[in-house]
Design an enzyme around this catalytic site. Sequence first.
Site, PDB file in Angstrom:
ATOM      1  N   HIS A 213      20.290  32.374  36.303  1.00 34.22           N
ATOM      2  CA  HIS A 213      20.736  32.519  37.701  1.00 34.22           C
ATOM      3  C   HIS A 213      20.974  31.151  38.344  1.00 34.22           C
ATOM      4  O   HIS A 213      20.643  30.953  39.510  1.00 34.22           O
ATOM      5  CB  HIS A 213      19.693  33.283  38.541  1.00 34.22           C
ATOM      6  CG  HIS A 213      19.592  34.736  38.224  1.00 34.22           C
ATOM      7  ND1 HIS A 213      19.919  35.728  39.129  1.00 34.22           N
ATOM      8  CD2 HIS A 213      19.191  35.376  37.103  1.00 34.22           C
ATOM      9  CE1 HIS A 213      19.711  36.920  38.570  1.00 34.22           C
ATOM     10  NE2 HIS A 213      19.273  36.733  37.340  1.00 34.22           N
ATOM     11  N   ASP A 284      13.764  35.421  35.372  1.00 29.23           N
ATOM     12  CA  ASP A 284      14.331  36.677  34.870  1.00 29.23           C
ATOM     13  C   ASP A 284      15.651  36.411  34.141  1.00 29.23           C
ATOM     14  O   ASP A 284      16.317  35.408  34.361  1.00 29.23           O
ATOM     15  CB  ASP A 284      14.564  37.660  36.024  1.00 29.23           C
ATOM     16  CG  ASP A 284      15.441  37.065  37.127  1.00 29.23           C
ATOM     17  OD1 ASP A 284      15.319  35.856  37.391  1.00 29.23           O
ATOM     18  OD2 ASP A 284      16.247  37.807  37.708  1.00 29.23           O
ATOM     19  N   GLU A 285      15.994  37.338  33.265  1.00 27.84           N
ATOM     20  CA  GLU A 285      17.332  37.437  32.676  1.00 27.84           C
ATOM     21  C   GLU A 285      17.866  36.152  32.037  1.00 27.84           C
ATOM     22  O   GLU A 285      18.976  35.679  32.347  1.00 27.84           O
ATOM     23  CB  GLU A 285      18.320  37.955  33.738  1.00 27.84           C
ATOM     24  CG  GLU A 285      17.925  39.306  34.266  1.00 27.84           C
ATOM     25  CD  GLU A 285      18.900  39.888  35.275  1.00 27.84           C
ATOM     26  OE1 GLU A 285      19.311  41.033  35.068  1.00 27.84           O
ATOM     27  OE2 GLU A 285      19.254  39.217  36.255  1.00 27.84           O
ATOM     28  N   ILE A 286      17.090  35.595  31.125  1.00 28.93           N
ATOM     29  CA  ILE A 286      17.562  34.462  30.317  1.00 28.93           C
ATOM     30  C   ILE A 286      18.909  34.831  29.668  1.00 28.93           C
ATOM     31  O   ILE A 286      19.091  35.951  29.197  1.00 28.93           O
ATOM     32  CB  ILE A 286      16.528  34.173  29.195  1.00 28.93           C
ATOM     33  CG1 ILE A 286      15.349  33.401  29.760  1.00 28.93           C
ATOM     34  CG2 ILE A 286      17.146  33.439  28.027  1.00 28.93           C
ATOM     35  CD1 ILE A 286      15.581  31.906  29.804  1.00 28.93           C
TER      36      ILE A 286
END
Length: 571
Positions: A213, A284-286
């Site tokens: 992100h 979050d969300e590599i």
Amino acid sequence: AGERFRINALAIGCNDAQTAGYGITKIKVFVTGTDPVNFVYGDESYTLQTDASSVTINANNSVGAIRALETLTQLVKPISVLPSHIRTDVNGCASAAAVGLGPGFIIPSGPWNITDYPSYSWRGVLLDTGRNYIPIKSILRTLDGMSATKLNVLHWHIVDATSFPIVSETYPDLSKAAYSPLSIYSYADVQAIVYYATERGIRVIPEFDTPAHTNELAVSAELAPFVLCPNGGANKTNSYWPTCAEPPCGNINIADPAAASAISELINEYTQMFPDSVFHLGGDEIETFCLNTSPEFTDIAFGKGTPVPQIGTDIWTAGLAKVYQSYINTLLQTTSAAGKQTMHWEDIVLKDGVLLPNNTIIQVWNSWDNIASKNSLQKTLALDRYQIVDSNSDYYYLDGGSGEWLTDLGFGTGGNSWKENYWTPYKAWQRAYTHDPRTSPIDNTTDTTGTGYSTIDNVVQFPAGNLQSIIGGEVAVWTEKIGYPSLDVKLWPRAAAMGEALWSADAFPDAGAKDFFEALPRLKVLSDRLLSRGLSVETLQPAWCNTEQCSTEFSGYSGNLSFGNSKPTYW
Ligand SMILES: *[C@@H]1O[C@H](CO)[C@@H](O)[C@H](O)[C@H]1NC(C)=O
Ligand SMILES: *[C@@H]1O[C@H](CO)[C@@H](O)[C@H](O)[C@H]1NC(C)=O
Ligand SMILES: *[C@@H]1O[C@H](CO)[C@@H](O)[C@H](O)[C@H]1NC(C)=O
Ligand SMILES: *[C@@H]1O[C@H](CO)[C@@H](O)[C@H](O)[C@H]1NC(C)=O
Ligand SMILES: *[C@@H]1O[C@H](CO)[C@@H](O)[C@H](O)[C@H]1NC(C)=O
Ligand SMILES: *[C@@H]1O[C@H](CO)[C@@H](O)[C@H](O)[C@H]1NC(C)=O
């Protein structure tokens, strides 16, 4: 708090004005203990007694007295009879103060003897100001609503891949990633927001999300070299998802020690800016595909000259864990030197295999996952070393239900989650109201609609482990499709439903069996109170229900409802 009480009590709709009841002339508040240095960490318990002419509040700490005064606003009504022309004109009668009612309150029923305390110490609202900018005024108004509903944590998801709306002295050019020069929170703005929150006994937990992100960080000349796949990569085909929209692109090159140092400097600035002892590092969300584009990453993770293993295999994930651990350790040194405890999204410990210090706060958001019979909350519980904040997307994500926002259905290799409603269907208040992070059944991991429970031999499964390590929950307002005009109605009164569920969980051993028909009239009254404080709310029923039977008669409920089985008189 006393002055706020006076204003808020007077702001209650004048249709509520009463002539009979206990006429209160004195409110006595006793705080018997010593507040912690940062008083928002104080004991929130209190007792409140009323008699014919006075109210007595006892609390160990000031923050308990603040909660008690909020309860008192829910007990009192303005003292006067209003002229009939005002009575019938609801819009012209928003506030008793506005029509000249003097100070004076009646408690229409009682005497009361209340002993109250929260079951969960963490009752939060996550507000995303990265996808769309939220003006300060709206943030302060949100804090008003939180104060009214005894919510005590503002989790401020300040930045995201789409914008960076806060000043940085470390990397001043980050402000170029704000949506406009007017959409940047200054140091003074942050101070004002934290001060306003603190006065109301609300903590402000900032989140600076890395390593994923982080597309927006590439606008800074100094940080740009560390951002992989900015803007979707050279051909806009290079990121995990082929567009930058969602999940957003940009991933810090965690294999580069200079990247960890550069991000640490930024984190260091913001640990000084925000006084709370907890600091959220995201996680979050590599973007796995994106990391693989860095030879530095693949060399360190898997060994130079070694073929890169398939993403998702155990060996690939072990390589990621090794590199990621070293990155996060650098950040943790910085936060620890600043005296902060950190908070992270569950991904880092469940998916990426990173080990964090015991008692680190892990925020879980995935209700379902691919490991049979275990949702993320249960898997985090099983690690038996972290504190947990529940943000189960099936109950607490309040942003959904207004349709897709990526309109080109041809885009996307990774899935269509942001183009379909399944990810974010609308969650009615009843969902949050009947969810208890410690005791609600575990969702069926293969049922992505979030309506089925996990069963073994037809027996519904519940969270197991040290349930006290689950310290609370947060509703989340992600703002892809929310701006300041719609913020209130997305939050209220649904956030209040979670607020009561978390505050009063001990009173409801079976949260799933809670009675909507008992709660709805109370939620309507609460909505009116929020309106009277200048917030907007989603309407719960046709106004017809204010005077006619809507809930109770048709509920099939034959028990003794708290307001009796007859028409409620105080809607
Ligand atoms: C205050 O602290 C005491 C001792 O921990 C506790 O028993 C009590 O419930 C607390 N709250 C109030 C309102 O006295
Ligand atoms: C109020 O409730 C508490 C706890 O149940 C009790 O000890 C106390 O005597 C009660 N006070 C009054 C005035 O009824
Ligand atoms: C971008 O596209 C061009 C033309 O298709 C191609 O030659 C080039 O290798 C691509 N670059 C990257 C980094 O994918
Ligand atoms: C951290 O927690 C784990 C798991 O409960 C435990 O084995 C370990 O001893 C703890 N470490 C410390 C330093 O307390
Ligand atoms: C979950 O739901 C699926 C689809 O409805 C069903 O086939 C499966 O048996 C359920 N699994 C559990 C563990 O309840
Ligand atoms: C219902 O509750 C009221 C108030 O507590 C009580 O007076 C009444 O006896 C109850 N009725 C029944 C049928 O339980």
